[in-house]
Design a protein around this motif. Structure first.
Motif, short mmCIF file in Angstrom:
data_model
loop_
_atom_site.label_atom_id
_atom_site.label_comp_id
_atom_site.label_asym_id
_atom_site.label_seq_id
_atom_site.Cartn_x
_atom_site.Cartn_y
_atom_site.Cartn_z
N GLU A 83 0.87 -1.18 0.00
CA GLU A 83 0.00 0.00 0.00
C GLU A 83 0.90 1.23 0.00
O GLU A 83 1.75 1.36 0.89
CB GLU A 83 -0.87 -0.01 1.26
N ARG A 84 0.75 2.07 -0.99
CA ARG A 84 1.61 3.26 -1.14
C ARG A 84 3.09 2.91 -0.95
O ARG A 84 3.82 3.58 -0.21
CB ARG A 84 1.18 4.36 -0.17
N GLY A 85 3.52 1.84 -1.58
CA GLY A 85 4.93 1.47 -1.57
C GLY A 85 5.41 0.73 -0.33
O GLY A 85 6.54 0.27 -0.28
N ALA A 86 4.54 0.60 0.67
CA ALA A 86 4.97 -0.08 1.91
C ALA A 86 4.23 -1.40 2.07
O ALA A 86 3.05 -1.51 1.70
CB ALA A 86 4.69 0.82 3.11
N PRO A 87 4.90 -2.41 2.62
CA PRO A 87 4.23 -3.69 2.82
C PRO A 87 3.12 -3.60 3.85
O PRO A 87 3.25 -2.86 4.84
CB PRO A 87 5.35 -4.60 3.33
N ALA A 129 11.44 -4.85 -10.06
CA ALA A 129 11.28 -6.23 -9.58
C ALA A 129 12.56 -6.73 -8.92
O ALA A 129 12.51 -7.41 -7.88
CB ALA A 129 10.89 -7.15 -10.74
N SER A 130 13.72 -6.37 -9.49
CA SER A 130 15.00 -6.83 -8.91
C SER A 130 15.15 -6.32 -7.50
O SER A 130 15.60 -7.05 -6.60
CB SER A 130 16.19 -6.30 -9.70
N VAL A 131 14.80 -5.05 -7.32
CA VAL A 131 14.93 -4.45 -5.99
C VAL A 131 13.85 -5.00 -5.06
O VAL A 131 14.13 -5.41 -3.93
CB VAL A 131 14.83 -2.91 -6.09
N GLY A 132 12.63 -5.03 -5.55
CA GLY A 132 11.49 -5.41 -4.71
C GLY A 132 11.48 -6.86 -4.30
O GLY A 132 11.00 -7.21 -3.22
N GLN A 133 12.03 -7.73 -5.15
CA GLN A 133 11.98 -9.17 -4.85
C GLN A 133 12.76 -9.49 -3.57
O GLN A 133 12.38 -10.40 -2.83
CB GLN A 133 12.51 -9.97 -6.04
N GLY A 155 4.13 3.32 -10.63
CA GLY A 155 4.30 2.07 -9.89
C GLY A 155 5.33 1.15 -10.50
O GLY A 155 5.31 -0.07 -10.28
N GLY A 156 6.27 1.72 -11.28
CA GLY A 156 7.31 0.90 -11.90
C GLY A 156 6.85 0.24 -13.18
O GLY A 156 7.57 -0.57 -13.76
N ARG A 157 5.64 0.57 -13.64
CA ARG A 157 5.14 -0.10 -14.84
C ARG A 157 5.14 0.81 -16.07
O ARG A 157 4.45 0.56 -17.05
CB ARG A 157 3.73 -0.65 -14.57
N GLY A 158 5.96 1.87 -16.02
CA GLY A 158 6.04 2.81 -17.13
C GLY A 158 6.72 2.19 -18.35
O GLY A 158 6.41 2.53 -19.48
N SER A 159 7.65 1.29 -18.13
CA SER A 159 8.32 0.60 -19.24
C SER A 159 8.76 -0.77 -18.74
O SER A 159 8.80 -1.01 -17.52
CB SER A 159 9.55 1.39 -19.70
N LEU A 160 9.12 -1.64 -19.67
CA LEU A 160 9.57 -2.97 -19.27
C LEU A 160 10.85 -2.86 -18.43
O LEU A 160 11.00 -3.55 -17.42
CB LEU A 160 9.80 -3.84 -20.51
N ALA A 161 11.75 -1.95 -18.85
CA ALA A 161 13.02 -1.79 -18.11
C ALA A 161 12.75 -1.33 -16.68
O ALA A 161 13.38 -1.81 -15.73
CB ALA A 161 13.93 -0.81 -18.84
N ASP A 162 11.80 -0.40 -16.51
CA ASP A 162 11.43 0.05 -15.16
C ASP A 162 10.90 -1.13 -14.34
O ASP A 162 11.29 -1.34 -13.19
CB ASP A 162 10.30 1.10 -15.23
N ALA A 163 9.99 -1.89 -14.93
CA ALA A 163 9.38 -3.02 -14.21
C ALA A 163 10.46 -4.03 -13.80
O ALA A 163 10.44 -4.55 -12.68
CB ALA A 163 8.33 -3.70 -15.09
N ALA A 208 8.72 1.81 -5.40
CA ALA A 208 8.70 2.80 -4.32
C ALA A 208 10.13 3.08 -3.86
O ALA A 208 10.51 4.23 -3.66
CB ALA A 208 7.85 2.28 -3.17
N LYS A 209 10.91 2.04 -3.75
CA LYS A 209 12.30 2.21 -3.29
C LYS A 209 13.13 3.03 -4.28
O LYS A 209 13.96 3.85 -3.89
CB LYS A 209 12.96 0.84 -3.11
N LEU A 210 12.91 2.76 -5.55
CA LEU A 210 13.70 3.45 -6.58
C LEU A 210 13.09 4.79 -6.98
O LEU A 210 13.67 5.52 -7.77
CB LEU A 210 13.82 2.56 -7.83
N GLY A 211 11.90 5.08 -6.47
CA GLY A 211 11.23 6.34 -6.81
C GLY A 211 10.77 6.38 -8.27
O GLY A 211 10.79 7.43 -8.90
#
Ligand code: GLU
Length: 372
Positions: free
Chosen positions: A26-30, A83-87, A71-79, A64-67
């Motif tokens: 929720e808003r970038g936080a678990p 994902a690498s950071v969020g996983q 939501g990180g879905r603007g491009s495939l590279a962003d996603a 959220a971490k990378l700002g």
């Protein structure tokens, strides 16, 4: 056992629980407290069932971490970067939440290819089986950071259905931010929750054309119906439940709120996998005689083939089309596309000369085929 009502889901011997991004983040936080209540439910289920988790949330957490915007879905590279950071954080969340109940979490990151390629599918199945046997709870996500557009599931709903197949699970619970499938856009007056679906027909798909996504995940109702279709063909029950509030599984099952998709087949795991597979490598078109023979359970023989499309290898999945281009089914092909082209239309005794070796029993054997 037969799963005919939501309450029967509790007695599934092995089940997959899919958690969407909107529930976990929720808003970038678990939503750690919410997750703690789900972990308690998983611990209870594990007294009589084996549980596999399919968890989204990597992209939302990482963005959220990378700002990153959108939501990180603007491009495939962003996603992929998100994902690498969020996983990392996602794995820790699950490890902590399950660890509080002395349950060992295991991370498994898979791509579409891992569950579609025959050899890799068998590898994934074996790992899941071993983890469950060893008492761990596999927590599966798509390997977003390496998968390209073409080899991505894109949504974890279909991934969950595929994992259920690979694990031989009896049921899939898709925890979402909606109560289930409505008979029309849920925002419209008079929309009614559909409690039970016997087969994902075009009428059922039409119900889902309305919007149903929170924007955080990528699923939406259509992706859930695709997942339901994979599951029903594999003989697996699938339910869409609202997971927004605490203790989501008992809340939904106790109140009977949700949509249950009843299995439509008891096909063997292998046939189910063939039927659910997404992208055939080519097309084999057959004549009228062969089409009739197929309806009676025959294999596809070279003599009945009129055209080949695509480049494929032995063991690839190909679609089977009738004389009018109608889709009859699909199956694993015994020859390369070049060999198929060389022998199409030929009877068995004429094939050896072209091939330089004795022909196989069929081009697509009925045991490795599913009908449309
Ligand atoms: N694999 C993506 C993630 O972890 C989610 C895919 C989906 O939205 O279903 O963020």
């Amino acid at each position: 056992m037969t799963i005919a009502a939501l309450s029967d889901l509790r007695s599934a011997r092995r089940l997959v629980i899919k958690v969407g991004s909107a529930l976990l983040v929720e808003r970038g936080a678990p939503r750690a407290q919410w997750l703690a209540t789900l972990a308690t439910e998983i611990a209870e289920l594990r007294t009589h069932s084996e549980v596999i988790v399919v968890s989204s949330g990597a992209i939302a957490l990482g963005a959220a971490k990378l700002g990153l915007t959108r939501g990180g879905r603007g491009s495939l590279a962003d996603a992929q970067a998100a994902a690498s950071v969020g996983q990392v954080g996602l794995a820790r969340l699950w490890s902590d939440a399950l660890g509080n109940h002395d349950i060992t979490a295991a991370q498994m990151l898979v791509t579409l290819g891992d569950l579609e390629d025959r050899r890799r599918y068998l590898n994934a199945s074996a790992t899941l089986a071993r983890l469950l046997e060893a008492g761990a709870v596999p927590v599966v996500n798509e390997n977003d950071s390496v998968a390209t557009e073409e080899i991505r599931f894109g949504d974890n709903d279909r991934l969950a259905a595929r994992v259920a197949q690979a694990a031989g699970a009896e049921a899939v619970l898709l925890l979402s931010d909606v109560d289930g499938l409505y008979d029309r856009d849920p925002h419209e007056d008079g929309a009614v929750l559909v409690e039970r679906v016997e087969g994902v027909t075009p009428e059922v798909i039409a119900m889902a054309s309305g919007a149903s996504s929170s924007g955080l995940g990528s699923g939406g109702m259509l992706a859930k119906l695709q997942a339901a279709r994979i599951a029903e063909r594999a003989g697996i029950a699938l339910a869409i439940l609202n997971g927004t509030r605490t203790s989501p599984i008992s809340r939904a099952l106790d109140s009977g709120t949700g949509t249950l998709f009843v299995p439509q087949s008891d096909a063997s795991a292998r046939k189910a996998w063939l039927g659910g597979r997404l992208a055939p490598a080519g097309v084999v078109t057959v004549d009228q005689g062969c089409m009739t023979a197929l309806e009676n359970g025959a294999s596809v023989l070279a003599a009945g083939i009129t055209a080949i499309e695509g480049t494929f290898a032995r063991g690839d999945l190909v679609a089977i089309h009738g004389p009018g281009g109608e889709r009859l089914g699909q199956g694993l092909v015994e020859y390369t596309s070049a060999e198929c082209s060389a022998i199409l239309g030929l009877r068995e005794e004429q094939q050896s000369e072209k091939l330089g070796y004795a022909p196989r029993a069929a081009v697509i054997h009925r045991d490795h085929m599913v009908h449309a």
